[in-house]
Scaffold this motif. Structure first.
Motif, PDB file in Angstrom:
ATOM      1  N   ILE A   1      50.862  74.626 -84.143  1.00 55.96           N
ATOM      2  CA  ILE A   1      51.990  75.059 -84.968  1.00 55.96           C
ATOM      3  C   ILE A   1      51.945  76.570 -85.177  1.00 55.96           C
ATOM      4  N   GLY A   2      50.746  77.101 -85.445  1.00 58.47           N
ATOM      5  CA  GLY A   2      50.614  78.554 -85.589  1.00 58.47           C
ATOM      6  C   GLY A   2      50.990  79.286 -84.313  1.00 58.47           C
ATOM      7  N   GLY A   3      50.576  78.729 -83.168  1.00 57.18           N
ATOM      8  CA  GLY A   3      50.951  79.335 -81.894  1.00 57.18           C
ATOM      9  C   GLY A   3      52.441  79.311 -81.665  1.00 57.18           C
ATOM     10  N   ARG A   4      53.090  78.221 -82.094  1.00 56.67           N
ATOM     11  CA  ARG A   4      54.546  78.142 -81.962  1.00 56.67           C
ATOM     12  C   ARG A   4      55.228  79.199 -82.827  1.00 56.67           C
ATOM     13  N   LEU A   5      54.708  79.418 -84.027  1.00 59.16           N
ATOM     14  CA  LEU A   5      55.269  80.458 -84.890  1.00 59.16           C
ATOM     15  C   LEU A   5      55.169  81.832 -84.224  1.00 59.16           C
ATOM     16  N   LEU A   6      53.995  82.144 -83.687  1.00 59.38           N
ATOM     17  CA  LEU A   6      53.792  83.445 -83.050  1.00 59.38           C
ATOM     18  C   LEU A   6      54.598  83.563 -81.757  1.00 59.38           C
ATOM     19  N   HIS A   7      54.680  82.464 -81.010  1.00 53.21           N
ATOM     20  CA  HIS A   7      55.486  82.484 -79.787  1.00 53.21           C
ATOM     21  C   HIS A   7      56.957  82.718 -80.135  1.00 53.21           C
ATOM     22  N   GLY A   8      57.433  82.085 -81.201  1.00 55.80           N
ATOM     23  CA  GLY A   8      58.811  82.307 -81.636  1.00 55.80           C
ATOM     24  C   GLY A   8      59.050  83.749 -82.042  1.00 55.80           C
ATOM     25  N   PHE A   9      58.052  84.352 -82.706  1.00 53.59           N
ATOM     26  CA  PHE A   9      58.184  85.763 -83.093  1.00 53.59           C
ATOM     27  C   PHE A   9      58.282  86.640 -81.845  1.00 53.59           C
TER      28      PHE A   9
ATOM     29  N   ALA B   1      58.064  67.164 -85.172  1.00 51.47           N
ATOM     30  CA  ALA B   1      59.335  67.897 -85.183  1.00 51.47           C
ATOM     31  C   ALA B   1      59.112  69.348 -85.586  1.00 51.47           C
ATOM     32  N   PHE B   2      58.166  69.584 -86.510  1.00 52.16           N
ATOM     33  CA  PHE B   2      57.919  70.964 -86.942  1.00 52.16           C
ATOM     34  C   PHE B   2      57.267  71.778 -85.829  1.00 52.16           C
ATOM     35  N   CYS B   3      56.566  71.129 -84.916  1.00 53.54           N
ATOM     36  CA  CYS B   3      56.015  71.859 -83.769  1.00 53.54           C
ATOM     37  C   CYS B   3      57.129  72.506 -82.957  1.00 53.54           C
ATOM     38  N   ALA B   4      58.285  71.861 -82.926  1.00 54.96           N
ATOM     39  CA  ALA B   4      59.430  72.453 -82.242  1.00 54.96           C
ATOM     40  C   ALA B   4      60.129  73.480 -83.120  1.00 54.96           C
ATOM     41  N   SER B   5      60.397  73.108 -84.376  1.00 50.46           N
ATOM     42  CA  SER B   5      61.187  73.993 -85.234  1.00 50.46           C
ATOM     43  C   SER B   5      60.400  75.206 -85.718  1.00 50.46           C
ATOM     44  N   ALA B   6      59.060  75.159 -85.691  1.00 52.45           N
ATOM     45  CA  ALA B   6      58.269  76.328 -86.086  1.00 52.45           C
ATOM     46  C   ALA B   6      58.604  77.524 -85.219  1.00 52.45           C
TER      47      ALA B   6
ATOM     48  N   GLY C   1      64.670  80.655 -70.136  1.00 55.68           N
ATOM     49  CA  GLY C   1      64.189  79.465 -69.441  1.00 55.68           C
ATOM     50  C   GLY C   1      62.881  78.963 -70.011  1.00 55.68           C
ATOM     51  N   ASN C   2      61.969  79.882 -70.336  1.00 55.15           N
ATOM     52  CA  ASN C   2      60.707  79.513 -70.974  1.00 55.15           C
ATOM     53  C   ASN C   2      60.950  78.833 -72.315  1.00 55.15           C
ATOM     54  N   TYR C   3      61.853  79.397 -73.099  1.00 54.73           N
ATOM     55  CA  TYR C   3      62.157  78.855 -74.434  1.00 54.73           C
ATOM     56  C   TYR C   3      62.694  77.431 -74.339  1.00 54.73           C
ATOM     57  N   PHE C   4      63.710  77.208 -73.502  1.00 54.69           N
ATOM     58  CA  PHE C   4      64.323  75.883 -73.421  1.00 54.69           C
ATOM     59  C   PHE C   4      63.397  74.870 -72.751  1.00 54.69           C
ATOM     60  N   MET C   5      62.601  75.310 -71.772  1.00 57.07           N
ATOM     61  CA  MET C   5      61.681  74.395 -71.095  1.00 57.07           C
ATOM     62  C   MET C   5      60.653  73.821 -72.061  1.00 57.07           C
ATOM     63  N   LEU C   6      60.159  74.669 -72.964  1.00 54.01           N
ATOM     64  CA  LEU C   6      59.143  74.216 -73.912  1.00 54.01           C
ATOM     65  C   LEU C   6      59.757  73.508 -75.121  1.00 54.01           C
ATOM     66  N   MET C   7      60.914  73.981 -75.559  1.00 51.55           N
ATOM     67  CA  MET C   7      61.532  73.383 -76.744  1.00 51.55           C
ATOM     68  C   MET C   7      61.867  71.917 -76.523  1.00 51.55           C
ATOM     69  N   VAL C   8      62.335  71.590 -75.317  1.00 52.07           N
ATOM     70  CA  VAL C   8      62.815  70.233 -75.081  1.00 52.07           C
ATOM     71  C   VAL C   8      61.683  69.209 -75.011  1.00 52.07           C
ATOM     72  N   ILE C   9      60.450  69.642 -74.745  1.00 49.44           N
ATOM     73  CA  ILE C   9      59.341  68.678 -74.613  1.00 49.44           C
ATOM     74  C   ILE C   9      58.343  68.761 -75.763  1.00 49.44           C
ATOM     75  N   MET C  10      58.511  69.719 -76.682  1.00 54.07           N
ATOM     76  CA  MET C  10      57.451  69.988 -77.646  1.00 54.07           C
ATOM     77  C   MET C  10      57.257  68.842 -78.639  1.00 54.07           C
ATOM     78  N   THR C  11      58.320  68.245 -79.137  1.00 54.03           N
ATOM     79  CA  THR C  11      58.173  67.134 -80.084  1.00 54.03           C
ATOM     80  C   THR C  11      57.469  65.946 -79.421  1.00 54.03           C
TER      81      THR C  11
END
Length: 478
Positions: free
Chosen positions: A108-116, A54-59, A29-39
């Motif tokens: 963007i760096g935070g998105r990378l670490l959050h994705g990890f 767009a890279f803020c989402a895909s990172a 739920g956290n992942y989809f909630m943030l992914m849909v609004i990040m761009t």
């Protein structure tokens, strides 16, 4: 008799199973909630260029993909539950940091670490859960477990869009942080399958896992060592019969077949489930990649990854396509109908998978995906588009959960973390490269032709599935 059979089945809804399922919902739920609004967040708040937004989402996906390679060694070194707890705590930290409104590069760096962190948490909880589910109920258990992702994919985007439109982005970050914070106590309630916990000492852990592999992985639960030895010998004789000259017998025999079965009954000499798996295992067995990739999982993971490549076209282009054909109202609830179909069908398809094997369950799912994509391409009213959503929900949901069940039931517990990481890694690749490649194609052929092409991709995935699964040993087809 049926009541006696049900009573004899091992329990599924244990405390750990319930806790792990809720945990998976919280992080999804956290992942989809943030992914849909990040761009939109990057465009509106940072005035970022479209490509950077767009890279803020895909990172996030990039970070997730990296984690698939590294989380298996981390679990081997530190243990499954400790890695899961730390990953959940990191998810909370990175979710809260969005409230700081850091500079764009830091975002963007935070998105990378959050994705990890998300990739590590999702792979680890899947590893723990697939080791907990009784072997007789793998399909059913994984079907119920994956419903947590279905609910997350339906509720997360709805809440994210609603909050951002009515209360602002900070409220999205607050709710997302609270939701994922609930994953931390849930992770503390998890208790791994007996003998499967990694203690932080790899040699000792491998010995423990080998001794518990029969009970935990469900590959051949309860089979005496002598029966497994006979099964391995029969497989070798079958391979020899396929090579009447005997020229390639010694050279092509996988190590998993030739290795002796330990007298203690540990499942360290698992016989590959398909001839294709035997060949892939032989190629990768002594490769450095074997530490990060489970060879036997690759065939079915590649098939599912191809289907998710097609699915990425819905995530990326459905909204502009619906605007173009005047079906924006249906598109706004498309993924709700999609998730509803997943929610209704997954428990039934999981039980059917356990009873009759993958073919009778997964072939209709691939067909539903093909028909659903064709209906999207030709949609002329709301009912057609929502009907396509339900077909696609059944197709994608069934292929994902049953594909994972196929993957884990051919993986010993000692390699379960690597097997789960391999499966999810290929799904990430499919979803990750889809928008990039399809974005180059859309200006040339248009949206409608794109979705017809994705129907063809689904048909190709079905053909590859038949090749991958046709020789699966022990699969019942009636």
């Amino acid at each position: 008799m049926a009541a006696v059979a049900r009573a004899a089945q091992p329990p599924l809804w244990t405390r750990s199973f319930i806790a792990g399922t809720f945990l998976n919902f919280f992080i999804a739920g956290n992942y989809f909630m943030l992914m849909v609004i990040m761009t939109a967040y990057a465009l509106n708040v940072y005035q970022a260029p479209p490509a950077a937004a767009a890279f803020c989402a895909s990172a996030f996906i990039v970070g997730t993909l990296v984690s698939r390679f590294l989380c298996a060694p981390l679990m081997e070194k530190f243990g499954r539950v400790p890695v899961l707890v730390v990953a959940c705590v990191c998810e909370v930290v990175f979710s809260v940091l969005y409230l700081v409104h850091e500079p764009l590069l830091a975002l963007i760096g935070g998105r990378l670490l959050h994705g990890f962190a998300y990739g590590t948490a999702s792979t680890t909880v899947a590893t723990v859960m697939t080791s907990l589910i009784p072997s007789q109920r793998k399909g059913e258990g994984i079907g119920y477990f994956m419903l947590s992702v279905t609910l997350g994919s339906a509720i997360g985007p709805f809440v994210g869009i609603f909050l951002s439109n009515n209360f602002g982005y900070d409220w999205v970050f607050v709710v997302a942080s609270v939701l994922v914070a609930l994953a931390v106590p849930a992770s503390l309630l998890l208790k791994p399958a007996k003998g499967s916990a990694v203690k932080g000492r790899p040699a000792k852990a491998r010995a423990e896992e080998a001794a518990a592999a029969d009970a935990a992985s469900g590959a051949r639960t309860g089979a005496p060592a002598e029966e497994r030895r006979e099964e391995a010998m029969a497989t070798q004789l079958e391979a020899a019969a396929d090579d009447p000259c005997g020229a390639g017998a010694a050279a092509t025999k996988p190590a998993a077949m030739s290795a002796p079965v330990p007298e203690d009954g540990s499942d360290t000499a698992r016989v590959p489930s398909t001839h294709l798996e035997e060949k892939v295992t032989e190629k990768l067995e002594h490769s450095p990649l074997s530490r990060f990739v489970e060879a036997g999982v690759l065939p079915i993971a590649l098939v599912c990854g191809l289907l998710f490549f097609g699915y990425s076209s819905l995530l990326t282009f459905l909204t502009p396509y619906a605007d173009q054909i005047g079906l924006s109202r249906a598109a706004s609830v498309f993924f709700v109908a999609y998730a509803l179909a997943m929610f209704v069908t997954r428990p039934f398809t999981g039980r059917a998978f356990d009873r009759v094997g993958p073919h009778p369950v997964m072939v209709p799912a691939f067909v539903a995906f093909v028909v659903g994509m064709a209906l999207v391409a030709e949609a002329s009213n709301d009912f057609i588009l929502l009907g396509a959503a339900m077909l696609l929900g059944f197709g994608v949901g069934t292929v994902q959960s049953c594909g994972l069940a196929m993957a884990v039931r051919v993986t010993s517990d000692a390699r379960l973390s690597v097997g789960n990481a391999t499966f999810y890694m290929l799904l990430d690749v499919g979803v990750g490269i889809g928008p990039i490649l399809l974005g180059l194609v859309v200006p040339l052929i248009g949206y409608s032709a794109l979705y017809l092409a994705m129907a063809a991709v689904g048909a190709l995935a079905l053909v590859l599935f038949m090749i991958v699964a046709r020789t699966e040993k022990g699969t019942r087809t009636a």
